[in-house]
Design an enzyme around this catalytic site. Structure first.
Site, PDB file in Angstrom:
ATOM      1  N   ASN A   1      43.454  55.225  44.560  1.00 16.13           N
ATOM      2  CA  ASN A   1      42.127  54.694  44.237  1.00 16.13           C
ATOM      3  C   ASN A   1      41.391  54.456  45.553  1.00 16.13           C
ATOM      4  O   ASN A   1      41.508  53.396  46.157  1.00 16.13           O
ATOM      5  CB  ASN A   1      42.279  53.399  43.431  1.00 16.13           C
ATOM      6  CG  ASN A   1      40.945  52.801  43.018  1.00 16.13           C
ATOM      7  OD1 ASN A   1      39.889  53.206  43.487  1.00 16.13           O
ATOM      8  ND2 ASN A   1      41.008  51.815  42.137  1.00 16.13           N
TER       9      ASN A   1
ATOM     10  N   ASP B   1      34.937  57.339  36.764  1.00 18.02           N
ATOM     11  CA  ASP B   1      34.321  56.055  36.423  1.00 18.02           C
ATOM     12  C   ASP B   1      33.092  56.217  35.542  1.00 18.02           C
ATOM     13  O   ASP B   1      32.746  55.316  34.779  1.00 18.02           O
ATOM     14  CB  ASP B   1      33.902  55.324  37.704  1.00 18.02           C
ATOM     15  CG  ASP B   1      34.975  54.379  38.204  1.00 18.02           C
ATOM     16  OD1 ASP B   1      36.083  54.393  37.634  1.00 18.02           O
ATOM     17  OD2 ASP B   1      34.710  53.631  39.153  1.00 18.02           O
TER      18      ASP B   1
ATOM     19  N   ARG C   1      34.498  37.314  52.163  1.00 17.68           N
ATOM     20  CA  ARG C   1      35.273  36.189  52.692  1.00 17.68           C
ATOM     21  C   ARG C   1      34.605  35.623  53.941  1.00 17.68           C
ATOM     22  O   ARG C   1      34.528  34.393  54.115  1.00 17.68           O
ATOM     23  CB  ARG C   1      36.706  36.642  52.987  1.00 17.68           C
ATOM     24  CG  ARG C   1      37.505  36.964  51.730  1.00 17.68           C
ATOM     25  CD  ARG C   1      38.790  37.711  52.029  1.00 17.68           C
ATOM     26  NE  ARG C   1      38.523  39.063  52.515  1.00 17.68           N
ATOM     27  CZ  ARG C   1      39.454  40.013  52.655  1.00 17.68           C
ATOM     28  NH1 ARG C   1      40.712  39.738  52.350  1.00 17.68           N
ATOM     29  NH2 ARG C   1      39.135  41.219  53.095  1.00 17.68           N
TER      30      ARG C   1
ATOM     31  N   GLY D   1      35.140  38.908  42.346  1.00 13.24           N
ATOM     32  CA  GLY D   1      35.151  38.239  41.047  1.00 13.24           C
ATOM     33  C   GLY D   1      36.456  37.539  40.741  1.00 13.24           C
ATOM     34  O   GLY D   1      36.472  36.478  40.105  1.00 13.24           O
ATOM     35  N   GLU D   2      37.562  38.106  41.215  1.00 15.54           N
ATOM     36  CA  GLU D   2      38.878  37.531  40.940  1.00 15.54           C
ATOM     37  C   GLU D   2      39.230  36.378  41.868  1.00 15.54           C
ATOM     38  O   GLU D   2      40.096  35.558  41.528  1.00 15.54           O
ATOM     39  CB  GLU D   2      39.950  38.622  41.067  1.00 15.54           C
ATOM     40  CG  GLU D   2      39.841  39.720  40.026  1.00 15.54           C
ATOM     41  CD  GLU D   2      40.710  40.923  40.362  1.00 15.54           C
ATOM     42  OE1 GLU D   2      41.686  40.750  41.130  1.00 15.54           O
ATOM     43  OE2 GLU D   2      40.413  42.033  39.878  1.00 15.54           O
ATOM     44  N   ASN D   3      38.593  36.303  43.034  1.00 13.77           N
ATOM     45  CA  ASN D   3      39.045  35.351  44.052  1.00 13.77           C
ATOM     46  C   ASN D   3      38.020  34.325  44.514  1.00 13.77           C
ATOM     47  O   ASN D   3      38.402  33.317  45.117  1.00 13.77           O
ATOM     48  CB  ASN D   3      39.547  36.129  45.275  1.00 13.77           C
ATOM     49  CG  ASN D   3      40.797  36.929  44.974  1.00 13.77           C
ATOM     50  OD1 ASN D   3      41.834  36.357  44.643  1.00 13.77           O
ATOM     51  ND2 ASN D   3      40.702  38.246  45.063  1.00 13.77           N
TER      52      ASN D   3
END
Length: 400
Positions: free
Chosen positions: A10, A148, A285, A333-335
């Site tokens: 990916n 996609d 981050r 979005g996950e973190n």
């Protein structure tokens, strides 16, 4: 020993996720991430048999070096595992109107992906590197391309046709295509389980947030609208991409400021977004660290990112009629509990109420609802595009 193992590559715009997956169970035999491409600290991390490993790729390395490391180091150390791989699956961002489903890679398919490269200039060239490297390393294995854009073929014309002369669509296929479809397939399936619904009865808004970011409205398990357009440039503010803007800005840059078209293309795709606004970094981050430290540019970038995202989510309630949940996924979005909280607070008109403890707990691969009891549902679901790609690969080679 499994007969359904697939090596999944990916290749993203600034990273490469890889995994050897059992397509039936979804279990990872090996999984990893090569990241920070183009920076001094390019590195690769992977997990095998419960152990964590990490290595430096070297300064300013990218996709090709990462694929070579996977083949020459990781798989070379585990020949028994390499021998069980039945296919190589590749995530492809853009298939245009030519590819409406997953296909086995042939020279004609490679040419088709290359023809679509102008529609995904940060991704399709990277995918082709992965395909060619895998063909060289695994000449006897079938290769499968999973697109996609395919998931979004269910969008109605009113969602994908631009307000341009219709002949531009009829003659040149200029339309909205959308990306992150493979992620959306997985997220919708998993969200339905949490909600206690069948996928075909599930209405969600999925915010896939990474260096590339998009929002998709999914009604009855099918895409009905999405924020990315002809290319991945449209829509949300992203790591280095501008997202939506007045098209006349391009004319102004060229005619008044002397930019060439190539310079404008580079500006909008590689110098804008979080990086351009903050003048600091494209890495969320780093943006959050700057925000916490009071950095003016980082604060502005984060505010614009969240504001644009909330506006898109609100607008996508229109085609749904009923909203079962908002889903946050992708690396950001996950973190990022901070971004999730800011976005849901901007959606106060819908009465979302964040549970601080649940929101902070939903990080580093943890899945769960992040809103209070009685509030409309928002949840975090770590995406697993690789499993969907592995499933499609096995289905295709089995059907041959």
């Amino acid at each position: 020993m499994s007969d359904k193992l697939v090596l999944v590559l990916n290749c993203g715009s600034s990273s490469l996720k890889f995994a050897i997956i059992d397509a039936q169970s979804g279990d990872d035999k090996v999984s990893g991430l090569a990241e920070c491409f183009g920076l001094e600290d390019s590195r690769i991390k992977w997990k095998f048999d419960g152990g964590k490993n990490e290595a430096k790729l070297g300064a300013f390395t990218a996709h090709r070096e990462a694929v070579e490391f996977i083949v020459n180091n990781i798989l070379a150390e585990h020949p028994e595992l390499a021998a069980q791989i039945k296919a190589v699956g590749h995530r492809i961002v853009h298939g245009g109107e030519k590819f409406t489903r997953s296909v086995i890679v042939t020279p004609e398919v490679i040419q088709g992906i290359e023809d679509c490269a102008s529609l995904a200039p940060l991704h399709n060239p990277a995918h082709l590197i992965g395909i060619r490297a895998a063909l060289a390393s695994f000449p006897a294995l079938p290769q499968v391309a999973v697109f996609d854009t395919a998931f979004h073929q269910t969008m109605p014309e009113k969602a994908y046709i631009y307000a341009l002369p219709y002949k531009l669509y009829r003659e040149h296929s200029i339309r909205r295509y959308g990306m992150h479809g493979t992620s959306n397939i997985y997220i919708c399936r998993e969200a339905a389980k949490v909600l206690g619904k069948e996928t075909k009865d599930t209405n969600i808004i999925c915010a896939h947030l990474g260096n590339g970011a998009s929002v998709t409205a999914i009604k009855d398990g099918k895409s009905v609208d999405t924020s990315m357009g002809l290319t991945p440039l449209e829509g949300l503010v992203m790591g280095t991409r501008c997202g939506d803007l007045d098209p006349s800005i391009i004319f102004h840059l060229v005619k008044q400021l002397g930019y060439t078209l190539d310079e404008v293309n580079n500006l909008l795709n590689k110098q804008s977004g979080l990086l351009g606004i903050s003048e600091l970094t494209n890495d969320c981050r780093g943006i959050e660290e700057g925000y916490q430290d009071g950095h003016k540019g980082a604060t502005l970038a984060l505010d614009i990112f969240c504001y644009r995202l909330a506006k898109y989510i609100a607008s996508y309630t229109v085609p749904l009629g009923r909203l079962d949940a908002i889903i946050f996924t992708g690396g950001i979005g996950e973190n990022s509990d901070l971004i999730r909280e800011k976005v849901l607070n901007l959606l106060a008109i819908f009465n979302f109420k964040v549970d601080d403890n649940l929101n902070k707990a939903a990080r580093f691969g943890q899945q769960g609802i992040i809103t209070q009891v009685g509030s409309p549902i928002a949840m975090v679901i770590p995406t697993n595009e690789e499993w969907v790609i592995a499933e499609d690969a096995i289905k295709l080679i089995t059907a041959k």
